[in-house]
Design a protein around this motif. Structure first.
Motif, short mmCIF file in Angstrom:
data_model
loop_
_atom_site.label_atom_id
_atom_site.label_comp_id
_atom_site.label_asym_id
_atom_site.label_seq_id
_atom_site.Cartn_x
_atom_site.Cartn_y
_atom_site.Cartn_z
N ALA A 1 0.83 -1.21 0.00
CA ALA A 1 0.00 0.00 0.00
C ALA A 1 0.86 1.26 0.00
CB ALA A 1 -0.92 0.01 1.21
N ILE A 2 2.00 1.19 0.69
CA ILE A 2 2.91 2.34 0.73
C ILE A 2 3.82 2.37 -0.49
CG2 ILE A 2 4.80 3.40 2.03
CD1 ILE A 2 3.55 2.17 4.57
N ALA A 3 4.31 1.19 -0.88
CA ALA A 3 5.29 1.13 -1.96
C ALA A 3 4.68 1.38 -3.34
CB ALA A 3 5.99 -0.23 -1.94
N ALA A 4 3.46 0.89 -3.56
CA ALA A 4 2.87 0.94 -4.91
C ALA A 4 2.76 2.35 -5.46
CB ALA A 4 1.51 0.25 -4.91
N PRO A 5 2.16 3.32 -4.74
CA PRO A 5 2.06 4.67 -5.33
C PRO A 5 3.42 5.33 -5.51
CG PRO A 5 1.28 4.67 -3.05
CD PRO A 5 1.46 3.24 -3.44
N LEU A 6 4.37 5.03 -4.62
CA LEU A 6 5.70 5.62 -4.75
C LEU A 6 6.42 5.07 -5.99
CD1 LEU A 6 6.92 5.57 -1.03
CD2 LEU A 6 6.17 7.54 -2.37
N ALA B 1 5.07 3.51 -8.63
CA ALA B 1 4.35 3.90 -9.85
C ALA B 1 4.56 5.38 -10.15
CB ALA B 1 2.87 3.59 -9.71
N GLY B 2 4.57 6.22 -9.11
CA GLY B 2 4.76 7.66 -9.32
C GLY B 2 6.13 8.00 -9.86
N ILE B 3 7.16 7.41 -9.28
CA ILE B 3 8.52 7.67 -9.76
C ILE B 3 8.69 7.16 -11.18
CG2 ILE B 3 10.95 7.09 -9.41
CD1 ILE B 3 10.34 7.02 -6.38
N ALA B 4 8.16 5.97 -11.44
CA ALA B 4 8.26 5.41 -12.79
C ALA B 4 7.55 6.30 -13.81
CB ALA B 4 7.67 4.00 -12.82
N ALA B 5 6.36 6.81 -13.45
CA ALA B 5 5.62 7.67 -14.37
C ALA B 5 6.32 9.00 -14.58
CB ALA B 5 4.20 7.90 -13.84
N LEU B 6 6.91 9.55 -13.52
CA LEU B 6 7.65 10.81 -13.66
C LEU B 6 8.81 10.65 -14.64
CD1 LEU B 6 8.63 13.22 -10.79
CD2 LEU B 6 10.32 12.57 -12.50
N LEU B 7 9.59 9.59 -14.45
CA LEU B 7 10.74 9.35 -15.35
C LEU B 7 10.28 9.03 -16.76
CD1 LEU B 7 12.99 7.21 -12.95
CD2 LEU B 7 13.21 9.65 -13.51
N ALA B 8 9.18 8.25 -16.88
CA ALA B 8 8.68 7.90 -18.20
C ALA B 8 8.16 9.13 -18.94
CB ALA B 8 7.58 6.85 -18.08
N SER C 1 -3.22 6.35 -8.99
CA SER C 1 -3.15 7.71 -8.46
C SER C 1 -1.71 8.18 -8.36
CB SER C 1 -3.82 7.79 -7.09
OG SER C 1 -5.18 7.43 -7.15
N GLY C 2 -0.84 7.31 -7.88
CA GLY C 2 0.57 7.67 -7.80
C GLY C 2 1.17 7.95 -9.17
N SER C 3 0.81 7.13 -10.15
CA SER C 3 1.35 7.34 -11.49
C SER C 3 0.82 8.62 -12.13
CB SER C 3 1.04 6.13 -12.39
OG SER C 3 -0.34 6.03 -12.65
#
Length: 417
Positions: free
Chosen positions: A139-144, A146-153, A283-285
């Motif tokens: 629950a904590i790791a998934a948005p982080l 996904a968010g970092i991956a989406a930012l870099l992508a 949401s994180g992504s």
């Protein structure tokens, strides 16, 4: 041959009702960005998502086994406990849908199950190691992640497309969005539909209808897949609005990056049996993609309300589940009271939602006008400017402050969720 009691039949029907709410609650996960960028028409988008959710339900049973065999002790569970858990999950789903907040249906279900189990059999009936390793940590790791991956992508897509023709690039990324949205829908079916399968299987074991440690029967897989697909087709338009327009303004490049990143995280978690929240991942992504574009904005007031809802999901659903289990402990009349309460509460929430209707005709209308916050400003300061003549210059870029954009694009009459 499976034998059914009345309470077991009630549990199965209630579980499928939860699965239905899960479908329309989580439609935004797959299709919000595709709808908000105009890559697909709203009704077409939710229809495609519904079909792929159904297909995804047949691809794996790992998450279903986590719910039915790992989270709680099967020996201490009665069908009434499952029913009480589902009451907590359904009511939380409906309340968050009413206010348009993307919260986790998965955590609502597990919270209800934990609360009802503790009320029935004590804390020892909950497997704490499984709760921590396969629920709380993801629950904590998934948005982080996904968010970092989406930012870099997002930054990578803008960099690679900096010299491409603007219109061709936009069309290409919109096509990519459709493909990645389909992948998210498929991933959602492999993860979320299985949670209902797991709950029904747990109820069947508790009621003596199937042997302990059994995988979900085929009829359970089919019915859960159909229920979530139907809910998805109806569309949770309030949450689609929040996810697609309330968090940030996305261009096709960002939508493609966000959905691809989220789908990768969800599919990986399904493969290893993590009961991941697709809402948290998407949401994180979306937020990561919003921060990844020069001048992009994340509306932190909306994000903060969403984070608060995430934190309340497990305990709130657990509390309702525990109370419902206490009432069902009085016997058949107690179960009937809880059932009437669930139906009446659901009807009241539906009636409240009709005061301000959000549907496919106005899902992209928004009057949110929040200025760029500290985090967004800091991210923009360290982001290199796009190359001259880049594709972004010809794509009608969104101004850095949403108030300027919405003043130009928002209709005079809007619906506030």
């Amino acid at each position: 041959m499976e034998s059914f009691s009345l309470i077991l039949a009630i549990v199965v029907v209630t579980a499928l009702a939860f699965d239905f709410t899960n479908g329309f609650h989580d439609t935004a996960n797959a299709m919000a960005t595709t709808i908000s960028t105009g890559a697909m028409k709203p009704k077409v988008a939710v229809a495609m998502s519904a079909v792929l959710n159904l297909v995804g339900a047949f691809l794996s049973v790992e998450v279903a086994n986590t719910i039915s065999k790992g989270l709680v002790d099967e020996a201490g569970i009665r069908p009434e406990v499952i029913f009480a858990a589902l009451v907590g999950a359904i009511l939380w789903n409906l309340l968050t849908w009413l206010v348009g907040l993307p919260s986790s249906s998965s955590h609502a279900l597990m919270g209800g199950l934990i609360g009802a189990t503790i009320a029935s059999a004590g804390v020892g009936a909950v497997h704490g190691d499984v709760l921590v390793t396969k629920v709380l940590i993801p629950a904590i790791a998934a948005p982080l992640v996904a968010g970092i991956a989406a930012l870099l992508a997002t930054r990578l897509t803008y960099s690679l497309g900096s010299k491409a023709d603007g219109n061709a690039s936009k069309k290409g990324y919109r096509a990519g969005q459709i493909a990645s949205a389909g992948l998210v829908s498929l991933a959602h079916g492999t993860n979320d539909a299985q949670k209902t399968m797991g709950v029904i299987t747990l109820a069947l074991v508790a009621g003596g209808a199937v042997a302990p440690d059994s995988d979900p029967p085929m009829w359970v897989i089919l019915s859960a897949g159909l229920a979530i697909a139907l809910g998805t087709y109806l569309g949770g338009w309030r949450i689609i609005r929040t996810m697609g327009k309330g968090l940030t303004d996305l261009q096709p490049q960002q939508g493609f990056a966000a959905q691809t990143s989220a789908a990768t995280v969800i599919l990986a978690s399904s493969h290893i049996g993590f009961s991941l929240s697709t809402t948290h991942s998407v949401s994180g992504s979306v937020m990561g993609a919003g921060l990844g574009r020069k001048g992009g904005v994340v509306r932190w007031s909306t994000a903060t309300r969403m984070f608060v809802a995430w934190g309340l999901t497990l305990p709130a659903a657990a509390l309702v589940g525990a109370l419902a289990e206490y009432v069902t402990g009085f016997g058949s009349w107690g179960t009937a009271v809880v059932a009437v309460f669930l139906i009446a509460s659901s009807g009241a929430i539906w009636k409240l939602s009709r005061r301000e209707v959000v549907d496919h005709t106005n899902v992209n209308d928004t009057d949110d006008a929040e200025p760029a916050g500290v985090v967004t400003t800091a991210m923009a300061a360290v982001t290199p400017p796009p190359a001259s003549g880049s594709a972004t210059a010809s794509e009608d870029p969104i101004p850095a402050f949403p108030s300027q954009a919405t003043a130009e694009r928002t209709p005079t009459t809007t619906t506030t969720v």
